[in-house]
Design a protein around this motif. Structure first.
Motif, PDB file in Angstrom:
ATOM      1  N   ASP A 367       0.836  -1.199   0.000  1.00  0.00           N
ATOM      2  CA  ASP A 367       0.000   0.000   0.000  1.00  0.00           C
ATOM      3  C   ASP A 367       0.870   1.248   0.000  1.00  0.00           C
ATOM      4  O   ASP A 367       1.840   1.349   0.771  1.00  0.00           O
ATOM      5  N   LEU A 368       0.508   2.217  -0.838  1.00  0.00           N
ATOM      6  CA  LEU A 368       1.245   3.469  -0.936  1.00  0.00           C
ATOM      7  C   LEU A 368       0.302   4.644  -0.779  1.00  0.00           C
ATOM      8  O   LEU A 368      -0.851   4.603  -1.226  1.00  0.00           O
ATOM      9  N   MET A 369       0.803   5.696  -0.145  1.00  0.00           N
ATOM     10  CA  MET A 369       0.051   6.944  -0.020  1.00  0.00           C
ATOM     11  C   MET A 369       0.813   8.056  -0.724  1.00  0.00           C
ATOM     12  O   MET A 369       2.010   8.251  -0.483  1.00  0.00           O
ATOM     13  N   THR A 370       0.106   8.770  -1.591  1.00  0.00           N
ATOM     14  CA  THR A 370       0.667   9.946  -2.247  1.00  0.00           C
ATOM     15  C   THR A 370      -0.126  11.168  -1.815  1.00  0.00           C
ATOM     16  O   THR A 370      -1.358  11.168  -1.875  1.00  0.00           O
ATOM     17  N   VAL A 371       0.567  12.191  -1.366  1.00  0.00           N
ATOM     18  CA  VAL A 371      -0.068  13.438  -0.953  1.00  0.00           C
ATOM     19  C   VAL A 371       0.339  14.531  -1.940  1.00  0.00           C
ATOM     20  O   VAL A 371       1.510  14.921  -1.994  1.00  0.00           O
ATOM     21  N   GLU A 372      -0.627  14.980  -2.733  1.00  0.00           N
ATOM     22  CA  GLU A 372      -0.400  16.106  -3.633  1.00  0.00           C
ATOM     23  C   GLU A 372      -0.938  17.360  -2.974  1.00  0.00           C
ATOM     24  O   GLU A 372      -2.062  17.367  -2.466  1.00  0.00           O
ATOM     25  N   VAL A 373      -0.159  18.421  -2.983  1.00  0.00           N
ATOM     26  CA  VAL A 373      -0.591  19.659  -2.350  1.00  0.00           C
ATOM     27  C   VAL A 373      -0.159  20.833  -3.226  1.00  0.00           C
ATOM     28  O   VAL A 373       0.948  20.853  -3.772  1.00  0.00           O
ATOM     29  N   GLU A 374      -1.071  21.784  -3.373  1.00  0.00           N
ATOM     30  CA  GLU A 374      -0.787  22.932  -4.227  1.00  0.00           C
ATOM     31  C   GLU A 374       0.126  23.936  -3.524  1.00  0.00           C
ATOM     32  O   GLU A 374       0.005  24.175  -2.323  1.00  0.00           O
TER      33      GLU A 374
END
Length: 432
Positions: A367-374
């Motif tokens: 399982d992987l978590m990606t956090v995209e933030v502007e």
């Protein structure tokens, strides 16, 4: 002016006397439904067994599934001829839930919302703009009637059309606005694009926020952007809608109106009460409703009762801001994570904007978590962005105990929503 302002400042003993009186009447009313008659019989209890507030624990819980199985009108305690309105969930994932109201229910609901708005300093003469959806969504009509009960000029702008919202704010001299937290950030972005300074070019001084979990850091950021005081609101359609609990001007917890509700906090796994101050699932019993009272309703919202008294002088219990929902919890590599934990970290970085997206994937059984933030502003300083990315990832790992992939993206590149923000995309289900 709202009715019975004296109820707002009842002492603890007065609150409990009123609660017991109303609880007994509510339990008797619930016997008008086959659902509750059957539940009581299955648990070998009768209305006469409810002699004190502690006897509430003898009553079984009511769940959203119970409401779905009783769709549409099986939980009504009055003839349908006495019901004047219903509200319903969208039902996009199954049978919708329906809540019924008599005219007295609507009057009491408007009174509760008016009480909340008065508590944060709004008065006749203020101009109240509501950016919630109307129709089945309770945030529209709930705040509409509450603001009218208080005697304010109301602007039922409804959801969406951000430039029109801003035109109404500037042209009508709006002083108070109701908006969900993510949309408040969107309003500010468009104001910037239009060259409007909310502090200079508007009369806004109060913002009511709610409907989606948000961190204290997000609230303070919204206040700084719009030049307002932002007050947290909690409501849900099963409890009528907005007006269940509200911050006072101290901004240190949401006073829950205990002349309308009995509040419990339970462990969501064992369903046993937790100690005061511990986080658990919010359970509510309505004690001032005619058409469709609910006993020990499991909200799935996670919060805690704040210990101690409030300097404002009100003795109604205070709830902490919602941590999230028990069914929104992310389980990643055996760790329980709530999106608001991630938001709390992100909002501490001044370089970041308001929008972020958490994506969960599964690669090679991992399982992987990606956090995209502007980013708040464009930057081509590669070394600074690289260092910023590493620091965000480090602080997130300290908070959630797993290391996400952090991606800084340009302002405006993440999808925008006029309704509740979509913060989590779990793509693992399609890969298993």
């Amino acid at each position: 002016m709202y009715l019975h302002p004296e109820f707002e400042k009842l002492t603890r003993s007065e609150i409990e006397v009123l609660q017991l009186e109303r609880l007994k009447k509510t339990v008797s009313r619930c016997m008008n439904t086959e659902f509750y008659r059957k539940r009581f019989a299955e648990n070998n209890i009768t209305p006469d067994d409810i002699r004190s507030l502690s006897d509430l624990y003898k009553i079984p819980f009511t769940t959203k599934q119970d409401l779905r199985e009783s769709y549409p009108f099986k939980m009504s305690t009055v003839p349908l001829s006495q019901v004047v309105r219903l509200h319903s969930s969208s039902g996009t994932t199954g049978t919708p839930t329906v809540i019924l109201h008599t005219q007295k229910d609507l009057d009491e609901w408007a009174n509760a919302v008016a009480r909340c708005l008065y508590m944060v300093g709004l008065r006749q003469g203020d101009i109240f703009q509501n950016s919630s959806g109307y129709g089945m969504f309770t945030g529209g009509l709930g705040f509409q009637y509450g603001a009218e009960r208080l005697g304010m000029l109301t602007v039922p702008a409804a959801a969406g059309n951000t430039r029109r919202q801003i035109k109404f704010i500037t042209d009508f001299g709006t002083t108070a606005l109701h908006a969900i937290p993510s949309y408040a950030g969107r309003l500010y972005e468009v104001m910037e694009e239009m060259g409007i300074d909310p502090r200079r070019d508007t009369r806004l001084h109060t913002l009511i926020i709610g409907a989606e979990p948000h961190s204290e850091e997000q609230r303070r950021r919204i206040e700084n952007m719009l030049g307002v005081k932002a007050y947290n609101s909690f409501g849900m359609s099963e409890m009528c809608g907005p007006g269940v609990a509200f911050e006072c001007q101290e901004q240190n917890g949401l006073h829950i109106w205990e002349d309308y509700y009995i509040v419990e906090i339970v462990n969501p796994d064992t369903l046993e009460p937790v100690k005061e101050g511990e986080i658990g699932e919010l359970v509510l019993t309505t004690i001032n409703r005619e058409a469709m009272p609910l006993l020990r309703y499991r909200t799935r919202d996670l919060t805690r009762i704040l210990p101690g008294s409030c300097p404002c002088g009100r003795h109604h219990k205070r709830l902490d801001r919602m941590k999230g929902r028990s069914d929104d919890m992310i389980i990643l590599k055996g760790v329980n994570i709530f999106p608001i934990q991630i938001e709390t970290i992100l909002m501490q970085f001044q370089e970041l904007g308001n929008d972020y997206l958490i994506t969960l994937t599964n690669e090679e059984a991992n399982d992987l978590m990606t956090v995209e933030v502007e980013l708040k502003e464009f930057s081509d300083d590669y070394h600074h962005l690289q260092a910023l990315t590493k620091e965000i990832a480090r602080q997130l790992k300290d908070e959630i105990l797993v290391t996400p992939v952090v991606r800084l993206v340009s302002k405006g590149s993440l999808p925008k929503q006029e309704g509740k923000a979509i913060r989590v995309k779990d793509l693992r289900k399609t890969l298993i």
